[in-house]
Motif scaffolding. Structure first.
Motif, mmCIF file in Angstrom:
data_model
loop_
_atom_site.group_PDB
_atom_site.id
_atom_site.type_symbol
_atom_site.label_atom_id
_atom_site.label_comp_id
_atom_site.label_asym_id
_atom_site.label_seq_id
_atom_site.Cartn_x
_atom_site.Cartn_y
_atom_site.Cartn_z
ATOM 1 N N LEU A 19 0.827 -1.194 0.000
ATOM 2 C CA LEU A 19 0.000 0.000 0.000
ATOM 3 C C LEU A 19 0.867 1.252 0.000
ATOM 4 N N LEU A 20 1.903 1.252 0.831
ATOM 5 C CA LEU A 20 2.805 2.398 0.877
ATOM 6 C C LEU A 20 3.544 2.570 -0.445
ATOM 7 N N LYS A 21 3.950 1.464 -1.042
ATOM 8 C CA LYS A 21 4.667 1.550 -2.311
ATOM 9 C C LYS A 21 3.783 2.167 -3.391
ATOM 10 N N ASN A 22 2.520 1.781 -3.415
ATOM 11 C CA ASN A 22 1.617 2.260 -4.460
ATOM 12 C C ASN A 22 1.169 3.699 -4.250
ATOM 13 N N ASN A 23 0.953 4.084 -2.999
ATOM 14 C CA ASN A 23 0.332 5.374 -2.748
ATOM 15 C C ASN A 23 1.261 6.429 -2.161
ATOM 16 N N VAL A 24 2.416 6.025 -1.650
ATOM 17 C CA VAL A 24 3.365 6.995 -1.097
ATOM 18 C C VAL A 24 4.618 7.086 -1.968
ATOM 19 N N PHE A 25 5.171 5.936 -2.304
ATOM 20 C CA PHE A 25 6.388 5.903 -3.140
ATOM 21 C C PHE A 25 5.970 5.641 -4.596
ATOM 22 N N ASN A 38 -4.399 -2.370 -9.139
ATOM 23 C CA ASN A 38 -4.691 -2.475 -10.569
ATOM 24 C C ASN A 38 -5.295 -3.844 -10.837
ATOM 25 N N LEU A 39 -6.525 -3.844 -11.368
ATOM 26 C CA LEU A 39 -7.220 -5.102 -11.616
ATOM 27 C C LEU A 39 -7.484 -5.326 -13.108
ATOM 28 N N GLY A 40 -6.625 -4.771 -13.949
ATOM 29 C CA GLY A 40 -6.698 -5.032 -15.385
ATOM 30 C C GLY A 40 -7.825 -4.293 -16.082
ATOM 31 N N SER A 41 -7.763 -4.253 -17.399
ATOM 32 C CA SER A 41 -8.796 -3.603 -18.230
ATOM 33 C C SER A 41 -9.030 -2.150 -17.839
ATOM 34 N N GLY A 42 -7.977 -1.498 -17.341
ATOM 35 C CA GLY A 42 -8.108 -0.103 -16.944
ATOM 36 C C GLY A 42 -8.837 0.098 -15.640
ATOM 37 N N CYS A 43 -9.037 -0.979 -14.869
ATOM 38 C CA CYS A 43 -9.778 -0.898 -13.606
ATOM 39 C C CYS A 43 -8.822 -0.744 -12.435
ATOM 40 N N TYR A 44 -9.144 0.170 -11.547
ATOM 41 C CA TYR A 44 -8.384 0.337 -10.310
ATOM 42 C C TYR A 44 -9.376 0.265 -9.156
ATOM 43 N N PRO A 49 -1.523 -7.804 -13.873
ATOM 44 C CA PRO A 49 -2.851 -7.404 -14.364
ATOM 45 C C PRO A 49 -3.129 -7.727 -15.822
ATOM 46 N N THR A 50 -2.100 -7.757 -16.643
ATOM 47 C CA THR A 50 -2.319 -8.107 -18.051
ATOM 48 C C THR A 50 -2.374 -9.615 -18.226
ATOM 49 N N ALA A 51 -1.414 -10.314 -17.653
ATOM 50 C CA ALA A 51 -1.323 -11.769 -17.832
ATOM 51 C C ALA A 51 -2.502 -12.496 -17.200
#
Length: 859
Positions: A155-161, A210-216, A248-250
């Motif tokens: 969570l920190l990596k995605n939203n802080v760093f 990130n859940l693929g197909s442009g979905c977050y 998310p792509t694979a």
């Protein structure tokens, strides 16, 4: 002295013993020194490491400032009734954040089971996970492929760093240390604040991933893959989503269902082993044919349609307002609009919008000889590497060499494409490669329309063109096209200001006669005739050119120009447009349909101008009001009496003038027509007691409308407005208390007596004469005495006595006010003079029948 053998041996032994002691002592000392040095090195090294780690930790973001919430959320646009009409998303912004209570426990447990099995046990970092990852990495030749990050760290990596994907090796090392430190501190801080740390972290994590197909985030993913809210997901569906974040792509379940299923099965097994689900639940989920449902939902989903013309304008206006009112840069404004989680409440009436959309797509509302217009561009890389661009203008020039009338209008899309193919064959050489090509085929003529509520300035519906809209934020003819407005400007630039300043009344007589502009250019009416003395009312009803230009000439073009600026016309040029043709809409850069609508809305609302508004309020992701447009302040441009007089005469335009084709079946309406030179633009602007609307029709190629096709836009305006007003009570226009109907003498301009030649008209109270004409009675001539010639045969008769009618000679009337001079004094401000001019002395009024062709030509 003893030199015996034994003595020498003793001596030698003593020496050996002494040197041995020295050597031994030296060795021990050296070892001690080495140990001390090593200890010093270790201590210094440890100090350096501790200092470095301390420095890295000290440079970590303050946990009180670190935003662990997702960085981007979708924005939503709502119509005037609060219905969602559009979702806006940017890069990594297709997200709808929801609370942990709206996320099923199965979804929470599925992500924990596969991403961080000891999530509920550790305090932010997982030492056993770190050791496991280290051992596995060493055993695989120091290739550390297995992660040890906890959900808290991720969570920190995605939203802080947020820049971690662009890190160097050293930056990555530093970030991981800070991650572990902040993970511990975050959980400790949340707990100290009385929060459920695990729930807060899991909520933000599941809204971030990130859940693929442009979905977050899980809410958007649930809607995208299953067409439902996250709270309604089944166990099997939760496992499908939990399988995606690793790649998310694979692992996209739409594109790679088999690979996703493998990971889903692993997740379900983990959940069973970790005690989150029972054996029975596991079996049911494993047998769920979830991927067929995903495929069916994907097929049923229509491709994302382009934004409507109305939404285009909302976005454009909001971005501009954020820059002007809030000081955002353009990039910042766009980011917050598309990814700021905004709620944008618009003025759109969806019912009205559907009427406009339907009628503008109905070919029956347009000329029968509808053609296809072409917009085309091509980029070619030639064999030698040079890049060449080609345009529709170059294509047109090519074909005009053999056909001077070639105008980019075609009978069908197939015909247009054939010309494209011919031109490409002519310009392309061997070895050339097409880099990009764009073709757009639009029906012609084109048209646009805007509907406003004049009492608020709210735009209720808008259509920027006919034909399929193929992209978002494209050319909108109602707002982006600026053209000459023709005779619709007579009301706004000449008659309105002159009435407002008391320079004319509707009864004022103007001689329609040969007339030249100040530069000697002759001016003509559209019917190529002159009508003699006409009242202002007649001149407006029949849209006669010369009286309008005469009025503006006496008023001065600068006064008319100043009124137009107050009515919101943005592209008027003081350098070029303060000229006599301003009366007929002869301006340099033109006006937009939206601007024209707003100007006529000012007349409809008692002379008050309001800036057109597309949205009323915008709130941020936390519900705070970002911009409030609900109070749209008005500026008084025309007096209420002027607005009433203009409305009254424009009612006659629809009843018996050039606007008869726009007359409504179910509502009082007023309006004015406009046609530019050579009938290249057809315009009509009008209003009812409820709404104001302007319609514009033109060919994109600026072709001339044939005589038979110059009324369709009025009929289309009427059709749309009839539907909009269906079910509304028919109301007459409210007449200002400052307007009064009166009958005046056409000879003196004073209040008429029964013996006066007179006209009944509406006047501003301030312009009414206060004296009554003394009358125009003329005594009849006396009857002559009959004479006869005496005759012998005649019989004498009595001679009648003539009766003389009284020869009352009326007193000469008071000298009427002088008519306005050719060069009236221009007031400093064109609002309201202290004392209105006395009315002109009308000459004989000529009754003029309505003309079939309106006189809106502009120079």
């Amino acid at each position: 002295m003893h030199f015996g053998k034994s003595h020498l041996e003793d001596k030698r032994e003593d020496l050996r013993s002494h040197y041995g002691k020295i050597e031994k002592t030296a060795g021990v000392t050296a070892l001690r020194i080495a140990f001390c040095l090593l200890l010093v090195v270790l201590v210094c090294g440890a100090g350096l490491v501790i200092g470095a780690v301390r420095g890295v930790i000290d440079s970590a973001p303050d946990i009180s400032e670190a935003n662990i919430m997702p960085l981007g959320n979708a924005s939503f646009i709502y119509d005037a009734d609060g219905n969602q009409v559009q979702k806006l998303t940017g890069a990594q912004g297709n997200r709808v954040s929801i609370s942990i209570e709206e996320i099923p426990l199965d979804m929470q447990h599925a992500i924990v089971a596969v991403e961080d099995a000891r999530f509920y046990e550790h305090n932010g970092i997982d030492p056993s996970g770190i050791i496991r990852a280290f051992v596995v990495g060493v055993s695989h030749g120091f290739h550390f492929t297995e992660g040890a990050s906890t959900i808290t760290q991720q969570l920190l990596k995605n939203n802080v760093f947020t820049d971690w994907m662009e890190e160097t090796r050293m930056q990555s090392f530093k970030r991981k240390i800070q991650e572990q430190y902040l993970a511990l501190k975050l959980e400790k801080t949340l707990t100290a604040e009385g929060e459920n740390a695990k729930d807060v972290i899991l909520e933000n994590y599941l809204n971030t991933i990130n859940l693929g197909s442009g979905c977050y985030g899980v809410q958007t993913a649930a809607q995208t893959y299953f067409g439902k809210d996250a709270k309604d997901l089944t166990l099997s569906e939760c496992a499908v989503l939990a399988a995606i974040p690793k790649a998310p792509t694979a692992y996209n379940p739409k594109n790679h269902p088999e690979k996703n299923q493998q990971r889903r099965d692993k997740i379900l097994n983990n959940m069973k082993e970790q005690g989150y689900i029972t054996e029975e639940e596991y079996t049911i989920a494993m047998n769920d044919n979830v991927y067929d449902r995903i495929a069916m939902h994907t097929q049923s989903q229509a491709e994302s349609a382009p934004y409507s013309y109305f939404i285009d304008e909302v976005i454009t206006n909001l971005i501009n307002d954020l820059m002007v009112q809030k000081g955002y840069t353009e990039v910042q404004a766009k980011n917050v609009v598309y990814s700021g989680g905004l709620k944008i409440y618009t003025t759109q009436d969806s019912y009205m919008q559907s009427i406009l959309d339907t009628e503008f797509q109905n070919p029956e509302n347009f000329p029968a000889n509808t053609q296809i217009g072409l917009d085309w561009a091509l980029t070619v890389e030639q064999a030698d590497g040079e890049v060449q661009n080609y345009s529709k203008e170059m294509l047109q020039l090519y074909f005009r060499n053999s056909d001077p009338s070639f105008d980019l209008l075609f009978d069908s899309q197939e015909e247009a494409q054939s010309y494209i193919d011919q031109y490409k064959a002519a310009i392309m050489q061997e070895g050339d490669t097409i880099v990009a090509e764009r073709s757009s085929f639009t029906p012609q003529p084109q048209a646009c329309m805007t509907v406003m509520d004049q009492r608020t300035g709210y735009v209720k519906a808008i259509v920027g063109g006919r034909g399929e809209k193929t992209a978002s934020l494209t050319f909108n003819r109602a707002t982006d096209n600026y053209s000459q407005p023709g005779s619709t400007f007579k009301i706004l630039s000449a008659y309105g200001p002159a009435l407002d300043l008391g320079k004319i009344t509707l009864a004022t007589v103007i001689k329609d006669e040969p007339f030249n502009y100040s530069d000697g250019t002759p001016l003509q009416n559209s019917d190529l005739t002159y009508h003699g003395d006409v009242t202002v009312r007649q001149a407006i009803i029949n849209s006669i050119n010369i009286p309008a230009v005469k009025v503006l000439t006496e008023l001065t073009p600068k006064v008319g120009f100043d009124y137009l600026k107050k009515l919101g016309f943005s592209k008027l040029s003081e350098e070029y447009d303060v000229i006599q043709p301003l009366a007929l809409g002869g301006i340099t850069y033109g006006v937009s349909d939206l601007e024209l609508t707003a100007a006529y809305a000012a007349i409809a609302d008692g002379g008050q101008y309001r800036k057109p508004v597309f949205y009323t309020k915008v709130t941020d992701s936390k519900g705070n009001v970002l911009i409030d447009n609900t109070e749209n302040k008005a500026t008084q441009v025309f007096k209420a009496s002027t607005a009433s007089l203009l409305t009254n005469v424009m009612e006659d335009v629809l009843e018996k003038g050039t606007g008869v084709a726009a007359r409504l079946d179910n509502m009082h309406a007023a309006g004015k027509t406009g046609t530019t030179n050579e009938a290249k633009d057809l315009v009509f602007a009008g209003f009812t007691p409820y709404y104001t609307a302007a319609i514009w029709a033109t060919y994109d190629t600026h072709a001339e409308f044939p005589e038979s096709d110059r009324e369709f836009h009025k009929r289309l305006w009427a059709k749309v407005m009839n539907e909009i007003h269906e079910g509304l009570a028919d109301m007459d226009f409210e007449t200002s208390a400052t307007v009064q109907e009166a009958t005046i003498c056409t000879k003196t301009g004073l209040l008429a007596r029964s013996s006066c030649p007179s006209i009944t008209e509406y006047f501003a109270v301030s312009d009414l004469p206060t004296e009554r004409c003394r009358g125009h009675y003329t005594a009849p001539a006396s009857t002559p005495t009959p004479t006869r010639t005496p005759s012998a045969a005649s019989t004498p008769q009595a001679t009648p006595t003539p009766t003389e009618a009284p020869q009352e000679t009326p007193a000469p009337p008071e000298t009427p006010a002088d008519p306005p001079s050719n060069t009236p004094e221009t007031p400093d401000t064109p609002e309201t003079p202290d004392a209105p001019s006395e009315p002109d002395t009308p000459a004989e009024i000529s009754e003029v029948q309505p003309q079939s062709e309106e006189s809106g030509s502009s120079e």
